[in-house]
Design an enzyme around this catalytic site. Structure first.
Site, PDB file in Angstrom:
ATOM      1  N   PRO A 181       0.972  -1.275   0.349  1.00  0.00           N
ATOM      2  CA  PRO A 181       0.004   0.033   0.034  1.00  0.00           C
ATOM      3  C   PRO A 181       0.817   1.024   0.150  1.00  0.00           C
ATOM      4  O   PRO A 181       1.399   1.258   1.000  1.00  0.00           O
ATOM      5  CB  PRO A 181      -0.744   0.082   1.300  1.00  0.00           C
ATOM      6  CG  PRO A 181       0.288  -1.155   1.888  1.00  0.00           C
ATOM      7  CD  PRO A 181       1.184  -2.271   1.523  1.00  0.00           C
TER       8      PRO A 181
ATOM      9  N   ASP B 253       5.905   2.023   2.158  1.00  0.00           N
ATOM     10  CA  ASP B 253       5.197   1.576   2.408  1.00  0.00           C
ATOM     11  C   ASP B 253       4.449   1.526   3.854  1.00  0.00           C
ATOM     12  O   ASP B 253       4.881   1.615   4.853  1.00  0.00           O
ATOM     13  CB  ASP B 253       5.827  -0.147   2.842  1.00  0.00           C
ATOM     14  CG  ASP B 253       4.650  -1.202   2.950  1.00  0.00           C
ATOM     15  OD1 ASP B 253       3.743  -1.359   2.880  1.00  0.00           O
ATOM     16  OD2 ASP B 253       5.268  -2.473   2.762  1.00  0.00           O
ATOM     17  N   HIS B 254       3.135   1.986   3.799  1.00  0.00           N
ATOM     18  CA  HIS B 254       2.602   2.348   4.613  1.00  0.00           C
ATOM     19  C   HIS B 254       1.690   1.063   5.898  1.00  0.00           C
ATOM     20  O   HIS B 254       1.376   1.580   6.654  1.00  0.00           O
ATOM     21  CB  HIS B 254       0.904   2.341   4.479  1.00  0.00           C
ATOM     22  CG  HIS B 254      -0.065   3.764   4.969  1.00  0.00           C
ATOM     23  ND1 HIS B 254       0.595   4.313   6.399  1.00  0.00           N
ATOM     24  CD2 HIS B 254      -0.456   5.045   4.565  1.00  0.00           C
ATOM     25  CE1 HIS B 254      -0.073   5.294   6.591  1.00  0.00           C
ATOM     26  NE2 HIS B 254      -0.920   5.580   6.405  1.00  0.00           N
ATOM     27  N   ARG B 255       2.168  -0.093   5.273  1.00  0.00           N
ATOM     28  CA  ARG B 255       1.538  -0.635   6.350  1.00  0.00           C
ATOM     29  C   ARG B 255       2.973  -0.677   7.434  1.00  0.00           C
ATOM     30  O   ARG B 255       3.041  -0.914   8.608  1.00  0.00           O
ATOM     31  CB  ARG B 255       1.860  -2.230   5.606  1.00  0.00           C
ATOM     32  CG  ARG B 255       0.963  -2.768   4.451  1.00  0.00           C
ATOM     33  CD  ARG B 255       1.312  -4.058   3.604  1.00  0.00           C
ATOM     34  NE  ARG B 255       2.286  -4.193   3.598  1.00  0.00           N
ATOM     35  CZ  ARG B 255       3.113  -5.154   3.097  1.00  0.00           C
ATOM     36  NH1 ARG B 255       2.277  -6.265   3.122  1.00  0.00           N
ATOM     37  NH2 ARG B 255       4.725  -5.234   2.366  1.00  0.00           N
TER      38      ARG B 255
END
Ligand code: CAO
Length: 564
Positions: free
Chosen positions: A360, A536-538
């Site tokens: 994401p 990476d928004h995780r």
């Protein structure tokens, strides 16, 4: 070479049995007993075996045709040394001569098991107030014995309707689901996958609700058992009405459309075997045959699509299920030329898609004031020429990123989603994207935090040249924690780079330009460097991303801070 008829064997009294799948084509070579086609009665699906080894010279049936005992479905050209017509006849004779015995044996077996069933049923039945205990036994299996259980469809505590499938058994010729003769609750499952069952064997114990008139039913059951008919408790009218057509009461041993499509499968033995061999989960495959029956083609298409998805960069469950892009016939719009992709292009395409689908992405933008840095860089140009090293903004950016990674270590990680772990790296290696004639390459500079500007300038130029000369070794492209992709020498004001997964962030650098910057009292001409940080928004949250780019702006704005 001689030709032999492929005939429908004794169908045990069944008539007009539908062909549901052709398993061979004309020209195929088969061994004796290889399945030729699958037919389905209301009791079971059965594969019609080849009478010998050879080549299929003709087929005279199609899916949907109705067959009866002795119908000829095609011709077999017997291979050299294989059974000729004569031997085929003698086979037929043997079959004929065996049949009466077989039938007798079957009749014996079935009358034995009927009496056994009759005996064991009352013995196994224990009544209690409002309910009674029943032991469900294997019904007649169309003459088959010791048939392995390949699937248990129920568990202890399950509530069943009449005809709910209990277990699926499969011989090398046919598979069938054994339905529940009663509605009630499963107390104990007495079989396991792999057990071999024959008529009269115990499958499970269940509690059956007693209703008014059950005693009468019992008597009827018993008298019908006596008269040699299969006993089948009549479901009440209401539950019958509620049932879909396919789950209406069936003869024992029937294979029927499962009550909940997607969890129970409807497939013949050859298809089940193929699925087992290929490791395909039949519950995930949509059947295209009659009554949503799963055919061999369905299994093969499923496997193909799974392979394509994983080759295109998604492991199963990560980006899978995305419809592919259908190409039009471009030649209808004008002349086209097709050429194969270079290996590098196809590898890059796979990597990009894998990253794009798995990560994401969010991109954070920032402008760094590099006016002072540029002045310093220009002041070092002469020294660089002496050393034979060209100093561009890149080594400064490398140094600033190393400092930011040390300060905000949440950017120096990889996610192990399978083990639900964060891998924290204790080293700072940074990849630099290099534009080459052959495509994009990303050599890696190791331990950036421990290297000086000259060293970084020299190493990045060297690696970029090696990339362009296709001299990079695989080890020189591995191990990066973070990547810088600089388009500053070319142009652009901003872009959104794709994270080079399993890294969790990438810095895009665009072209620096002079901008009027308000200093509180007036506009000052400042050289501003546009930065685009995709992450990476995780792994990284937005606030940290803003901290990272703000820190980069600070470090590049005053490069003395890089020494701190
Ligand atoms: N703003 C303004 N000028 C810049 C600049 C920037 N951000 N970055 C570099 N420049 C200048 C350099 O200073 C140099 O000018 P001078 O000769 O006057 O000093 C000129 O642009 C050319 O620099 P360079 O590109 O040769 O060297 P570099 O160290 O900046 O970059 C490398 C090296 C390998 C990163 C670069 O050559 C390259 O290949 N970039 C493309 C990367 C890419 O394709 N990314 C896309 C990935 S996603 O598809």
């Amino acid at each position: 070479m001689s030709e032999q008829e492929i005939k429908v064997p004794d169908l045990g009294g069944a008539e007009d049995v539908e062909v549901i799948e052709l398993l061979v084509s004309v020209g195929d070579t088969v061994e004796a007993e290889d399945p030729i086609l699958t037919i389905e009665t209301d009791k079971a699906s059965v594969e019609l075996p080849s009478p010998g080894a050879g080549k299929i010279s003709s087929l005279s049936v199609e899916v949907g045709d109705k067959l009866n005992d002795g119908d000829v479905v095609g011709m077999l050209e017997a291979s050299d040394g294989a059974d000729s017509d004569d031997s085929g006849d003698s086979d037929a004779e043997t079959e004929e001569s065996e049949k009466p015995e077989e039938k007798e044996a079957e009749q014996e077996a079935s009358s034995e098991s009927e009496s056994e069933t009759e005996e064991s049923k009352p013995a196994a039945r224990k009544k209690s107030a409002g309910s009674r205990k029943e032991t469900v036994l294997v019904p007649p299996l169309d003459g088959m014995e010791n048939v392995p259980v390949i699937e248990i469809n129920v568990s202890e505590g399950d509530t069943l309707e009449v005809d709910s499938p209990l277990v699926t058994v499969e011989s090398d010729k046919a598979s069938m689901e054994i339905p529940s003769p009663y509605a009630g609750k499963v107390d104990k499952v007495l079989v396991a996958e792999g057990d071999e069952l024959s008529e009269g064997d115990k499958i499970l114990e269940m509690t059956v609700a007693e209703e008014e008139g059950d005693d009468e039913d019992d008597e009827q059951e018993e008298s019908s058992a006596e008269s040699g008919q299969e006993s089948q408790p009549a479901p009440d009218a209401e539950s019958q009405q509620d049932k879909p057509e396919e789950s209406a009461p069936q003869p024992q041993g029937a294979t029927y459309e499962p009550p909940s499509p997607g969890t129970k499968v409807h497939a013949g033995p050859a298809v089940r075997k193929l699925a087992r061999e290929l490791g395909a989960d039949l519950t995930r495959i949509k059947g295209s045959g009659p009554k949503s029956r799963i055919l061999k083609d369905d299994v093969q298409s499923y496997i193909k699509s799974q392979l394509q998805q994983s080759q295109q960069g998604g492991s199963v469950g990560t980006g899978s299920g995305i419809p592919g892009v259908k190409l039009p016939d471009f030649s209808q719009f004008g002349e086209v030329r097709r050429e194969p992709m270079s290996r590098m292009m196809s590898v890059t395409a796979v990597n990009m898609q894998r990253s794009w689908l798995n990560v994401p992405h969010v991109t954070q933008f920032e402008d760094a004031d590099i006016t002072d840095m540029e002045a310093f860089r220009q002041s070092q140009k002469a020294a660089g020429e002496k050393k034979g090293v060209k100093i561009t903004p890149l080594p400064f950016i490398l140094k600033a990123c190393a400092a930011a990674l040390a300060e905000l270590p949440q950017f120096n990680v990889s996610l192990d989603m399978e083990r639900k772990e964060v891998v924290r790296k204790q080293y700072i290696h940074i990849g630099i994207a290099v534009d080459t004639h052959n495509g994009l390459m990303v050599p890696v500079i190791r331990d950036v935090d421990q290297k000086g500007l000259w060293e970084l300038a020299e190493e990045s130029a060297e690696l970029a040249q090696k990339a362009r000369d296709r001299q990079l070794k695989p080890a020189e492209m591995q191990g990066a924690c973070f990547t810088i992709t600089s388009l500053g020498g070319i142009g652009g004001t901003a872009f959104t780079p794709i994270v080079n997964t399993p890294e969790v962030a990438i810095l895009g650098v665009s072209k620096a330009s002079m901008q009027p910057v308000w200093d509180g009292s007036e506009f000052q001409p400042r050289l501003m460097l546009p930065l685009s940080l995709s992450y990476d928004h995780r792994a990284v949250n937005g606030a940290d991303a803003a901290r990272f780019t703000a820190l980069l702006g600070q470090l590049l704005g005053d490069i003395r801070t890089l020494l701190l």
